[in-house]
Design a protein around this motif. Structure first.
Motif, PDB file in Angstrom:
ATOM      1  N   TYR A 162     -11.798   2.760   8.361  1.00 41.64           N
ATOM      2  CA  TYR A 162     -10.402   1.950   8.131  1.00 41.64           C
ATOM      3  C   TYR A 162      -9.569   1.847   9.308  1.00 41.64           C
ATOM      4  N   MET A 163      -8.894   0.771   9.424  1.00 44.22           N
ATOM      5  CA  MET A 163      -8.031   0.608  10.605  1.00 44.22           C
ATOM      6  C   MET A 163      -6.822   1.603  10.400  1.00 44.22           C
ATOM      7  N   HIS A 164      -6.306   1.857   9.082  1.00 43.03           N
ATOM      8  CA  HIS A 164      -5.307   3.005   9.124  1.00 43.03           C
ATOM      9  C   HIS A 164      -5.286   3.156   7.833  1.00 43.03           C
ATOM     10  N   ASP A 165      -4.134   4.088   7.200  1.00 41.85           N
ATOM     11  CA  ASP A 165      -3.736   4.226   5.826  1.00 41.85           C
ATOM     12  C   ASP A 165      -3.226   3.100   5.317  1.00 41.85           C
ATOM     13  N   GLY A 166      -3.780   2.977   3.907  1.00 42.73           N
ATOM     14  CA  GLY A 166      -2.936   1.713   3.127  1.00 42.73           C
ATOM     15  C   GLY A 166      -3.667   1.640   1.807  1.00 42.73           C
ATOM     16  N   ASN A 167      -3.145   0.730   0.934  1.00 45.23           N
ATOM     17  CA  ASN A 167      -3.660   0.530  -0.506  1.00 45.23           C
ATOM     18  C   ASN A 167      -3.781  -0.779  -0.949  1.00 45.23           C
ATOM     19  N   PRO A 168      -4.828  -1.637  -0.903  1.00 45.68           N
ATOM     20  CA  PRO A 168      -6.431  -0.853  -0.492  1.00 45.68           C
ATOM     21  C   PRO A 168      -6.255  -0.745   1.012  1.00 45.68           C
ATOM     22  N   LEU A 169      -7.506   0.154   1.487  1.00 44.17           N
ATOM     23  CA  LEU A 169      -7.362   0.550   2.653  1.00 44.17           C
ATOM     24  C   LEU A 169      -8.002  -0.497   3.632  1.00 44.17           C
ATOM     25  N   PRO A 170      -7.522  -0.964   4.876  1.00 48.39           N
ATOM     26  CA  PRO A 170      -8.089  -1.991   5.599  1.00 48.39           C
ATOM     27  C   PRO A 170      -9.206  -1.642   6.359  1.00 48.39           C
TER      28      PRO A 170
END
Length: 237
Positions: free
Chosen positions: A174-182
């Protein structure tokens, strides 16, 4: 491409997910592999790395708390002759079986794609290290959805022949945290590799986000002899 600090890359990213680093020590004598896993859910965090023959596998730290084992229990590392396979899923076995039948790394992965964990569609990242007659090269692969579209799988393979001393390549899910995860973007990042196996293991482990890190595997392989040393660190003790 600019050489990056692996420590800074990890410290500045709370959730790179799972990551693979392959490269070579500054003296050019050892091939380096590192694989780490992180988790946001209790199911993902309930894991440890254990040795399994010449490789490793994940297992539940507390079996009574295991929910769905399908994408979190697998063998991240297996050895096939003079090849060491490192991946973030059960495609380790796919690569092992394919290359055992004289298929290439890339051909072996043709039957696989990203993980079926929508909406994240986590990329499958893989690495292969080849050491023979004092020579070392490696390759990395990522299988990812097309910007979150599960109907389209994008396949990338990066090969590194005669890699430079003190340099590695770092790829993560993943590029970084997120929702959805990139999903990870671009080619594997060039990172500095320094120190002996103890110092390198300590650097990586201490740079990973304290809340999300789960386990780390590090292996240094002598390019002249093929002999190796392994370190495993588990947050769950």
């Amino acid at each position: 491409m600019k050489m990056l600090s692996l420590s800074e890359e990890l410290k500045n990213n709370a959730y790179p997910g799972r990551g693979i680093v392959l490269g070579k020590t500054p003296d050019g004598k050892k091939a380096v592999a590192a694989y780490f896993i992180m988790g946001r859910s209790s199911n993902s965090r309930n894991r440890v790395f254990v040795e399994d023959g010449e490789g490793i596998r994940t297992q539940a730290f507390d079996p009574s708390k295991m929910e769905d084992p399908s994408l979190i229990i697998y063998a991240p590392v297996r050895v096939l002759g003079n090849k060491t396979i490192v991946t973030n899923g059960d495609q380790t076995d796919t690569i092992y079986e394919g290359m055992d039948k004289q298929m290439t790394f890339e051909q072996s992965l043709r039957s696989r794609e990203f993980e079926p964990d929508g909406p994240n569609y986590t990329p499958r990242i893989s690495g292969i290290m080849h050491i023979e007659n004092g020579h070392y090269n490696y390759a990395m692969s990522i299988l990812k959805s097309n910007n979150g579209d599960p109907k389209s799988c994008c396949r990338f393979t990066f090969a590194y022949e005669n890699p430079a001393d003190g340099e590695g390549r770092f790829i993560h899910t993943y590029m970084h945290d997120g929702n959805p995860l990139p999903s990870f973007e671009g080619e594997p990042k060039p990172v500095e590799i320094s120190g002996d196996i103890d110092a390198f293991t300590k650097e990586v482990w201490e740079s990973l986000n304290e809340e999300n890190k789960v386990s780390l595997f590090v292996r240094f392989i002598d390019i002249a002899t093929g002999k190796y040393e392994t370190k495993i660190v588990n947050k769950n003790q």
